[in-house]
Design a protein around this motif. Structure first.
Motif, mmCIF file in Angstrom:
data_model
loop_
_atom_site.group_PDB
_atom_site.id
_atom_site.type_symbol
_atom_site.label_atom_id
_atom_site.label_comp_id
_atom_site.label_asym_id
_atom_site.label_seq_id
_atom_site.Cartn_x
_atom_site.Cartn_y
_atom_site.Cartn_z
ATOM 1 N N GLU A 1 10.432 11.996 -10.740
ATOM 2 C CA GLU A 1 11.221 13.105 -10.243
ATOM 3 C C GLU A 1 12.413 13.361 -11.168
ATOM 4 O OE1 GLU A 1 13.296 14.197 -6.014
ATOM 5 O OE2 GLU A 1 12.214 12.364 -6.302
ATOM 6 N N GLY A 2 12.576 14.600 -11.648
ATOM 7 C CA GLY A 2 13.624 14.911 -12.578
ATOM 8 C C GLY A 2 14.845 15.545 -11.952
ATOM 9 N N LYS A 3 14.690 16.256 -10.885
ATOM 10 C CA LYS A 3 15.767 16.985 -10.211
ATOM 11 C C LYS A 3 16.514 16.050 -9.273
ATOM 12 C CE LYS A 3 14.706 21.045 -11.827
ATOM 13 N NZ LYS A 3 15.579 21.957 -12.474
ATOM 14 N N PRO A 4 17.503 16.608 -8.567
ATOM 15 C CA PRO A 4 18.171 15.758 -7.568
ATOM 16 C C PRO A 4 17.149 15.147 -6.620
ATOM 17 C CG PRO A 4 19.310 17.834 -7.777
ATOM 18 C CD PRO A 4 18.087 17.921 -8.641
ATOM 19 N N ARG A 5 17.460 14.004 -6.186
ATOM 20 C CA ARG A 5 16.467 13.192 -5.485
ATOM 21 C C ARG A 5 16.430 13.479 -3.988
ATOM 22 N NH1 ARG A 5 14.330 9.373 -8.830
ATOM 23 N NH2 ARG A 5 15.391 9.273 -10.814
ATOM 24 N N TYR A 6 16.210 14.764 -3.645
ATOM 25 C CA TYR A 6 16.132 15.122 -2.234
ATOM 26 C C TYR A 6 14.909 14.480 -1.580
ATOM 27 C CZ TYR A 6 19.593 18.593 -3.460
ATOM 28 O OH TYR A 6 20.705 19.197 -3.914
ATOM 29 N N ASN A 7 13.809 14.437 -2.313
ATOM 30 C CA ASN A 7 12.605 13.833 -1.736
ATOM 31 C C ASN A 7 12.805 12.346 -1.497
ATOM 32 O OD1 ASN A 7 11.250 16.240 -1.778
ATOM 33 N ND2 ASN A 7 10.294 15.852 -3.760
ATOM 34 N N LEU A 8 13.481 11.672 -2.421
ATOM 35 C CA LEU A 8 13.732 10.244 -2.252
ATOM 36 C C LEU A 8 14.661 9.989 -1.081
ATOM 37 C CD1 LEU A 8 13.307 7.388 -3.332
ATOM 38 C CD2 LEU A 8 15.295 7.749 -4.787
ATOM 39 N N ILE A 9 15.689 10.805 -0.944
ATOM 40 C CA ILE A 9 16.624 10.628 0.167
ATOM 41 C C ILE A 9 15.931 10.865 1.507
ATOM 42 C CG2 ILE A 9 18.701 11.587 1.243
ATOM 43 C CD1 ILE A 9 19.719 12.091 -1.651
ATOM 44 N N SER A 10 15.122 11.909 1.586
ATOM 45 C CA SER A 10 14.406 12.166 2.837
ATOM 46 C C SER A 10 13.374 11.072 3.104
ATOM 47 C CB SER A 10 13.755 13.545 2.828
ATOM 48 O OG SER A 10 12.852 13.653 1.771
ATOM 49 N N LEU A 11 12.778 10.528 2.059
ATOM 50 C CA LEU A 11 11.840 9.420 2.234
ATOM 51 C C LEU A 11 12.554 8.181 2.757
ATOM 52 C CD1 LEU A 11 8.996 8.192 1.795
ATOM 53 C CD2 LEU A 11 9.857 7.463 -0.426
ATOM 54 N N ILE B 1 13.985 5.353 9.834
ATOM 55 C CA ILE B 1 13.560 5.697 11.194
ATOM 56 C C ILE B 1 12.293 4.929 11.561
ATOM 57 C CG2 ILE B 1 12.665 7.583 12.627
ATOM 58 C CD1 ILE B 1 14.620 9.424 11.090
ATOM 59 N N LEU B 2 11.360 4.840 10.639
ATOM 60 C CA LEU B 2 10.116 4.105 10.892
ATOM 61 C C LEU B 2 10.385 2.630 11.153
ATOM 62 C CD1 LEU B 2 6.969 4.164 10.863
ATOM 63 C CD2 LEU B 2 7.164 3.498 8.469
ATOM 64 N N LEU C 1 4.152 5.612 -5.668
ATOM 65 C CA LEU C 1 4.344 5.560 -7.113
ATOM 66 C C LEU C 1 3.200 6.196 -7.892
ATOM 67 C CD1 LEU C 1 5.846 1.996 -7.523
ATOM 68 C CD2 LEU C 1 7.030 4.179 -7.539
ATOM 69 N N PHE C 2 1.976 5.952 -7.486
ATOM 70 C CA PHE C 2 0.838 6.400 -8.286
ATOM 71 C C PHE C 2 0.300 7.765 -7.862
ATOM 72 C CE2 PHE C 2 0.692 1.822 -9.057
ATOM 73 C CZ PHE C 2 0.601 1.816 -10.426
ATOM 74 N N PHE C 3 0.432 8.142 -6.617
ATOM 75 C CA PHE C 3 -0.164 9.398 -6.170
ATOM 76 C C PHE C 3 0.878 10.461 -5.829
ATOM 77 C CE2 PHE C 3 -3.390 6.180 -5.058
ATOM 78 C CZ PHE C 3 -4.360 6.605 -5.946
ATOM 79 N N MET C 4 2.053 10.065 -5.354
ATOM 80 C CA MET C 4 3.081 11.051 -5.033
ATOM 81 C C MET C 4 4.110 11.165 -6.146
ATOM 82 S SD MET C 4 3.489 10.373 -0.992
ATOM 83 C CE MET C 4 4.459 11.836 -0.725
ATOM 84 N N HIS C 5 3.996 10.353 -7.191
ATOM 85 C CA HIS C 5 4.815 10.438 -8.400
ATOM 86 C C HIS C 5 6.309 10.407 -8.082
ATOM 87 C CE1 HIS C 5 1.051 11.407 -10.275
ATOM 88 N NE2 HIS C 5 0.903 12.411 -9.441
ATOM 89 N N LEU C 6 6.685 9.502 -7.239
ATOM 90 C CA LEU C 6 8.089 9.413 -6.829
ATOM 91 C C LEU C 6 8.995 9.012 -7.982
ATOM 92 C CD1 LEU C 6 9.712 9.788 -4.278
ATOM 93 C CD2 LEU C 6 9.568 7.349 -3.911
ATOM 94 N N ARG C 7 8.490 8.249 -8.910
ATOM 95 C CA ARG C 7 9.327 7.780 -10.019
ATOM 96 C C ARG C 7 9.504 8.824 -11.112
ATOM 97 N NH1 ARG C 7 4.631 3.860 -12.200
ATOM 98 N NH2 ARG C 7 3.185 5.520 -12.519
ATOM 99 N N GLN D 1 0.834 -1.208 0.000
ATOM 100 C CA GLN D 1 0.000 0.000 0.000
ATOM 101 C C GLN D 1 0.867 1.257 0.000
ATOM 102 O OE1 GLN D 1 -2.976 1.671 -0.614
ATOM 103 N NE2 GLN D 1 -4.036 0.344 0.829
ATOM 104 N N LEU D 2 1.927 1.250 0.782
ATOM 105 C CA LEU D 2 2.856 2.389 0.799
ATOM 106 C C LEU D 2 3.481 2.600 -0.573
ATOM 107 C CD1 LEU D 2 4.546 4.535 2.355
ATOM 108 C CD2 LEU D 2 6.192 2.716 2.758
ATOM 109 N N LEU D 3 3.908 1.518 -1.209
ATOM 110 C CA LEU D 3 4.520 1.639 -2.534
ATOM 111 C C LEU D 3 3.531 2.159 -3.572
ATOM 112 C CD1 LEU D 3 6.690 -1.600 -2.618
ATOM 113 C CD2 LEU D 3 7.446 0.758 -2.290
ATOM 114 N N VAL D 4 2.303 1.702 -3.508
ATOM 115 C CA VAL D 4 1.274 2.193 -4.445
ATOM 116 C C VAL D 4 1.046 3.686 -4.245
ATOM 117 C CG1 VAL D 4 -1.199 2.090 -4.948
ATOM 118 C CG2 VAL D 4 0.127 -0.001 -4.813
#
Length: 106
Positions: free
Chosen positions: A71-81, A87-88, A63-69, A57-60
């Motif tokens: 991303e064109g710029k440096p992957r700051y959002n991916l690193i923070s995720l 941590i989780l 990928l489908f709603f937060m458009h993680l794949r 469910q997290l992956l869906v």
């Protein structure tokens, strides 16, 4: 101005991707609810199936709603995720370890 507009459009998903994501989310929600309410599985098997459904469910959602794949710029959002996920995982695994091996409560 046009480049900003096209950049914003590139991060928006299509109707097809939203539909697929919505259907996957519904299925991944109904399966755990049916397992818990119907009492279909027991013990560790039920826990594993629920955890796998949660991870899927997290992956869906990512990928489908937060458009993680997309991303064109440096992957700051991916690193923070990834940092947030680490941590989780530490918090959940530590809590489960304490609950399973708590000698005071037994």
């Amino acid at each position: 101005m046009e480049s900003v507009h096209t950049e914003q459009e590139s991060h928006v998903g299509s109707f097809y991707s939203y539909t697929i994501g919505f259907i996957c989310s519904i299925v991944l929600t109904v399966i755990p609810v049916a397992i818990v309410l119907g009492g279909w599985l027991e013990g560790m098997t039920r826990a594993v199936v629920l955890m796998v459904a949660g991870v899927l469910q997290l992956l869906v959602q990512l990928l489908f709603f937060m458009h993680l794949r997309e991303e064109g710029k440096p992957r700051y959002n991916l690193i923070s995720l990834i940092l947030g996920l680490v941590i989780l995982i530490v918090i959940v695994a530590g809590s489960m370890w304490i609950m399973m091996f708590n000698m005071v409560a037994q």
